[in-house]
Design a protein around this motif. Structure first.
Motif, mmCIF file in Angstrom:
data_model
loop_
_atom_site.group_PDB
_atom_site.id
_atom_site.type_symbol
_atom_site.label_atom_id
_atom_site.label_comp_id
_atom_site.label_asym_id
_atom_site.label_seq_id
_atom_site.Cartn_x
_atom_site.Cartn_y
_atom_site.Cartn_z
ATOM 1 N N HIS A 61 -112.403 20.931 -69.112
ATOM 2 C CA HIS A 61 -111.350 21.504 -68.269
ATOM 3 C C HIS A 61 -111.602 21.200 -66.792
ATOM 4 O O HIS A 61 -110.664 20.872 -66.047
ATOM 5 C CB HIS A 61 -111.276 23.011 -68.485
ATOM 6 N N ASP A 62 -112.856 21.298 -66.364
ATOM 7 C CA ASP A 62 -113.184 20.972 -64.974
ATOM 8 C C ASP A 62 -112.850 19.514 -64.666
ATOM 9 O O ASP A 62 -112.309 19.196 -63.597
ATOM 10 C CB ASP A 62 -114.666 21.230 -64.694
ATOM 11 N N ALA A 63 -113.188 18.632 -65.600
ATOM 12 C CA ALA A 63 -112.924 17.208 -65.383
ATOM 13 C C ALA A 63 -111.433 16.940 -65.230
ATOM 14 O O ALA A 63 -111.007 16.153 -64.371
ATOM 15 C CB ALA A 63 -113.492 16.394 -66.543
ATOM 16 N N VAL A 64 -110.627 17.612 -66.039
ATOM 17 C CA VAL A 64 -109.180 17.405 -66.007
ATOM 18 C C VAL A 64 -108.524 18.106 -64.820
ATOM 19 O O VAL A 64 -107.661 17.539 -64.138
ATOM 20 C CB VAL A 64 -108.545 17.909 -67.328
ATOM 21 N N ALA A 65 -108.956 19.324 -64.542
ATOM 22 C CA ALA A 65 -108.231 20.170 -63.582
ATOM 23 C C ALA A 65 -108.847 20.259 -62.196
ATOM 24 O O ALA A 65 -108.132 20.544 -61.228
ATOM 25 C CB ALA A 65 -108.092 21.590 -64.169
ATOM 26 N N GLY A 76 -108.983 6.080 -65.909
ATOM 27 C CA GLY A 76 -108.602 6.212 -67.310
ATOM 28 C C GLY A 76 -108.449 7.666 -67.714
ATOM 29 O O GLY A 76 -108.750 8.584 -66.952
ATOM 30 N N ASP A 77 -107.975 7.873 -68.926
ATOM 31 C CA ASP A 77 -107.746 9.229 -69.420
ATOM 32 C C ASP A 77 -109.059 9.903 -69.806
ATOM 33 O O ASP A 77 -109.975 9.262 -70.335
ATOM 34 C CB ASP A 77 -106.820 9.203 -70.636
ATOM 35 N N VAL A 78 -109.113 11.189 -69.529
ATOM 36 C CA VAL A 78 -110.236 12.005 -70.011
ATOM 37 C C VAL A 78 -109.832 12.552 -71.374
ATOM 38 O O VAL A 78 -108.788 13.194 -71.507
ATOM 39 C CB VAL A 78 -110.533 13.177 -69.050
ATOM 40 N N LYS A 79 -110.624 12.261 -72.394
ATOM 41 C CA LYS A 79 -110.260 12.636 -73.752
ATOM 42 C C LYS A 79 -111.278 13.590 -74.364
ATOM 43 O O LYS A 79 -112.454 13.563 -74.011
ATOM 44 C CB LYS A 79 -110.145 11.382 -74.630
ATOM 45 N N VAL A 80 -110.787 14.398 -75.293
ATOM 46 C CA VAL A 80 -111.650 15.293 -76.044
ATOM 47 C C VAL A 80 -112.104 14.594 -77.318
ATOM 48 O O VAL A 80 -111.275 14.120 -78.103
ATOM 49 C CB VAL A 80 -110.918 16.596 -76.431
ATOM 50 N N ASN A 81 -113.414 14.518 -77.510
ATOM 51 C CA ASN A 81 -113.977 14.060 -78.779
ATOM 52 C C ASN A 81 -114.463 15.314 -79.495
ATOM 53 O O ASN A 81 -115.601 15.746 -79.328
ATOM 54 C CB ASN A 81 -115.126 13.080 -78.532
ATOM 55 N N LEU A 82 -113.574 15.929 -80.272
ATOM 56 C CA LEU A 82 -113.886 17.205 -80.907
ATOM 57 C C LEU A 82 -115.057 17.080 -81.866
ATOM 58 O O LEU A 82 -115.895 17.994 -81.970
ATOM 59 C CB LEU A 82 -112.650 17.753 -81.633
ATOM 60 N N LEU A 190 -112.765 32.511 -77.953
ATOM 61 C CA LEU A 190 -112.368 31.349 -78.748
ATOM 62 C C LEU A 190 -110.964 30.888 -78.395
ATOM 63 O O LEU A 190 -110.667 29.685 -78.428
ATOM 64 C CB LEU A 190 -112.472 31.685 -80.235
ATOM 65 N N GLY A 191 -110.103 31.816 -78.020
ATOM 66 C CA GLY A 191 -108.778 31.437 -77.544
ATOM 67 C C GLY A 191 -108.873 30.557 -76.317
ATOM 68 O O GLY A 191 -108.155 29.548 -76.188
ATOM 69 N N GLN A 192 -109.780 30.910 -75.398
ATOM 70 C CA GLN A 192 -109.916 30.108 -74.188
ATOM 71 C C GLN A 192 -110.510 28.734 -74.479
ATOM 72 O O GLN A 192 -110.130 27.746 -73.847
ATOM 73 C CB GLN A 192 -110.769 30.832 -73.142
ATOM 74 N N VAL A 193 -111.421 28.651 -75.452
ATOM 75 C CA VAL A 193 -111.968 27.343 -75.845
ATOM 76 C C VAL A 193 -110.833 26.384 -76.182
ATOM 77 O O VAL A 193 -110.738 25.266 -75.647
ATOM 78 C CB VAL A 193 -112.926 27.473 -77.056
ATOM 79 N N TYR A 194 -109.943 26.811 -77.077
ATOM 80 C CA TYR A 194 -108.896 25.903 -77.545
ATOM 81 C C TYR A 194 -107.762 25.743 -76.538
ATOM 82 O O TYR A 194 -107.106 24.696 -76.513
ATOM 83 C CB TYR A 194 -108.404 26.353 -78.927
ATOM 84 N N LYS A 195 -107.575 26.721 -75.681
ATOM 85 C CA LYS A 195 -106.599 26.557 -74.600
ATOM 86 C C LYS A 195 -107.044 25.443 -73.661
ATOM 87 O O LYS A 195 -106.252 24.586 -73.256
ATOM 88 C CB LYS A 195 -106.434 27.877 -73.835
ATOM 89 N N ARG A 196 -108.312 25.439 -73.317
ATOM 90 C CA ARG A 196 -108.833 24.392 -72.436
ATOM 91 C C ARG A 196 -108.683 23.008 -73.053
ATOM 92 O O ARG A 196 -108.488 22.016 -72.356
ATOM 93 C CB ARG A 196 -110.327 24.644 -72.157
ATOM 94 N N LEU A 197 -108.802 22.952 -74.384
ATOM 95 C CA LEU A 197 -108.754 21.666 -75.071
ATOM 96 C C LEU A 197 -107.334 21.179 -75.336
ATOM 97 O O LEU A 197 -107.136 20.085 -75.857
ATOM 98 C CB LEU A 197 -109.529 21.747 -76.393
ATOM 99 N N GLY A 198 -106.340 22.012 -74.980
ATOM 100 C CA GLY A 198 -104.961 21.555 -75.071
ATOM 101 C C GLY A 198 -104.041 22.350 -75.964
ATOM 102 O O GLY A 198 -102.843 22.044 -76.052
ATOM 103 N N ALA A 199 -104.552 23.366 -76.644
ATOM 104 C CA ALA A 199 -103.710 24.176 -77.518
ATOM 105 C C ALA A 199 -102.883 25.175 -76.706
ATOM 106 O O ALA A 199 -103.314 25.630 -75.640
ATOM 107 C CB ALA A 199 -104.566 24.942 -78.521
ATOM 108 N N ASP A 200 -101.702 25.500 -77.212
ATOM 109 C CA ASP A 200 -101.009 26.691 -76.735
ATOM 110 C C ASP A 200 -101.691 27.882 -77.401
ATOM 111 O O ASP A 200 -102.053 27.810 -78.586
ATOM 112 C CB ASP A 200 -99.529 26.667 -77.120
ATOM 113 N N VAL A 201 -101.866 28.952 -76.650
ATOM 114 C CA VAL A 201 -102.561 30.127 -77.195
ATOM 115 C C VAL A 201 -101.761 31.388 -76.897
ATOM 116 O O VAL A 201 -101.346 31.612 -75.758
ATOM 117 C CB VAL A 201 -103.988 30.263 -76.616
ATOM 118 N N THR A 202 -101.529 32.180 -77.945
ATOM 119 C CA THR A 202 -100.881 33.482 -77.807
ATOM 120 C C THR A 202 -101.806 34.554 -78.359
ATOM 121 O O THR A 202 -102.280 34.444 -79.494
ATOM 122 C CB THR A 202 -99.547 33.534 -78.574
#
Length: 468
Positions: A61-65, A76-82, A190-202
């Motif tokens: 998230h720091d790298a992207v934001a 180049g694009d910053v990508k997640v290697n899950l 855990l919600g914040q983990v996946y939000k940072r990685l690009g998920a919508d979180v509710t």
């Protein structure tokens, strides 16, 4: 038959620390663990892996934001290697669990792999994964079997798309829309983990605020921050149904006006707390009492109704925290050895490892009001600190509650960068019954996040913070 002074059932933080302390005190000690690795929930599927993913996702998230504003340009694009992220997490877990095994060997604690169950008050059967059983004898036994995730009775946990924290720690894809049922510590982290990685979180929470057991000022601050991070939060919502149709998950709930609403996503994380785990212990054989929530009943010495059997950690009443279990493990070991230890449960801190972090110790403002204790409150915003501006972590605050008459600190509540570490200052001060003025007169290094503690103490003492 092997004979021991103490047998510990369960190798989580409470269990393995209890075993170490028993061994240090000269007691011949055994530890029994049903899984192939030591460390319990915390090390294997809890605290350690979740923090590893929190840190990895934070870096991404720091790298992207934020890198660009710091003058760091990435071509180049910053990508997640899950897959690599999960692999690193597993490496951290394995190193930590191996460390526990090293400590068992170092302290000459005999490790038994298998399910421990009471044959009688001094004999424990241990059944291994192949169904073979051996029996050991122990003069004293410490139950430290921990807890497991709770659910709601109408939810069918398929562990594929309707999941608990255990499955959330090893997903093979980033959810498109993760619905989190429960706005407590685990769900938010855990919600914040996946939000940072690009998920919508509710986040869907039954109570009227997230982290409802903490001070309302922390809830308010974290809500504001998470909404700024585009996390959707629906409080005062009672979930009534969770259904799956292929990859689509539908969560139905009623809001505070009794209106039915629906949330649709591709994953649902059920995070509605944890419950004591006593399966397989055969408590009936020794007539150990459990309460209506399945927790082992203990007295002030953490002793069950069977004189030579004790219980600690998540399996007994109180906060389900690894460090609480550790304190109880040491307490019981020293009690068995004839010492007179003490635990002040009011001074066991609680932490939420979102970013910014949340940390607290002592009484909340709501508790003080309910108990009729007159108090003073001082609060200081993190954004007023030079260190916060330098790092870019300007969200959060420190709030200190002190007795109106004596000025003794009664509670400290924080939201901000590194407050998980910073809360130790408050615990230390309160352990020695410091006043707000005591903290206000102590020198705090500049520039640091800790200066917010001094400023909040000044605000509580004489309403005279220096930097706002």
């Amino acid at each position: 038959m092997s004979k021991f002074d103490v047998a510990v059932i369960g190798s989580g933080p409470g269990g393995y620390v209890a075993a170490i302390r028993c061994a240090q005190l000269g007691l011949k000690t055994a530890i029994i663990e049903k899984y192939s690795t030591l460390g319990g929930t915390c090390l294997n599927v809890g605290c350690i892996p979740s923090k590893a993913l929190l840190d990895s996702s934070h870096h991404y998230h720091d790298a992207v934001a934020h890198f660009e504003e710091h003058g760091i340009e990435i071509s180049g694009d910053v990508k997640v290697n899950l897959e690599q992220m999960m692999s690193r997490k597993e490496k951290v877990v394995n190193q930590t669990c191996d460390g526990v095994k090293f400590l068992m060997d170092k302290n000459k604690i005999e490790v038994f792999q298998g399910v421990g169950s009471f044959k009688d008050t001094t004999h424990i059967n241990i059944e291994d994964s192949e169904g073979k059983t051996q029996t050991i004898e122990a003069a004293k036994t410490i139950i430290a079997t921990g807890s497991k995730p709770s659910s709601l009775p109408f939810i069918d946990l398929d562990k594929e798309r309707i999941i608990t924290s255990t499955e959330a720690l090893k997903l093979k894809e980033i959810p498109k829309h993760l619905i989190v049922i429960g706005g407590g510590v685990i769900g938010l982290e855990l919600g914040q983990v996946y939000k940072r990685l690009g998920a919508d979180v509710t986040v869907v929470e039954y109570m009227d605020r997230i982290i409802p057991t903490m001070d309302s000022a922390c809830s308010k601050e974290l809500t504001k921050i998470l909404k700024k991070q585009k996390v959707k939060i629906a409080t005062s919502h009672k979930v009534s149904a969770v259904t799956r149709d292929g990859d689509k998950i539908t969560v139905k709930a009623t809001d505070k006006k009794d209106k039915e609403v629906s949330f649709e996503g591709d994953y649902v994380l059920v995070s509605v707390g944890r419950k004591a785990y006593t399966d397989g212990l055969n408590l009936d054989a020794v007539k150990i009492k459990a309460d209506d929530r399945g927790r082992v009943e203990v007295n002030e010495h953490l002793q069950t109704n069977v004189e030579n059997i004790y219980a600690i950690g998540d399996v007994v009443k109180g906060a389900m925290l690894a460090h609480k279990a550790e304190e109880e493990g040491v307490f019981v070991a020293e009690t068995i050895a004839g010492q007179k230890p003490h635990i002040n449960y009011n001074l066991i801190p609680g932490v939420v490892y979102t970013w910014p972090e949340v940390a607290a110790v002592g009484k909340t403002e709501e508790e003080l009001k309910e108990e009729g204790i007159k108090y003073k409150s001082g609060q200081f915003p993190m954004r007023a600190l030079g260190r916060s501006r330098a790092s870019g972590d300007i969200d959060g605050m420190v709030k200190i509650l002190a007795d109106e008459t004596t000025d003794e600190v009664l509670g400290v509540h924080m939201v901000g960068a590194r407050v998980a570490d910073l809360i130790a200052e408050a615990v230390t001060a309160m352990e020695f019954r410091a006043s707000a003025e005591d903290i206000a007169r102590m020198s705090h290094a500049h520039p640091t996040y800790a200066e917010a503690v001094k400023e909040a103490a000044l605000a509580a003492t004489e309403d005279r913070p220096l930097h706002i």
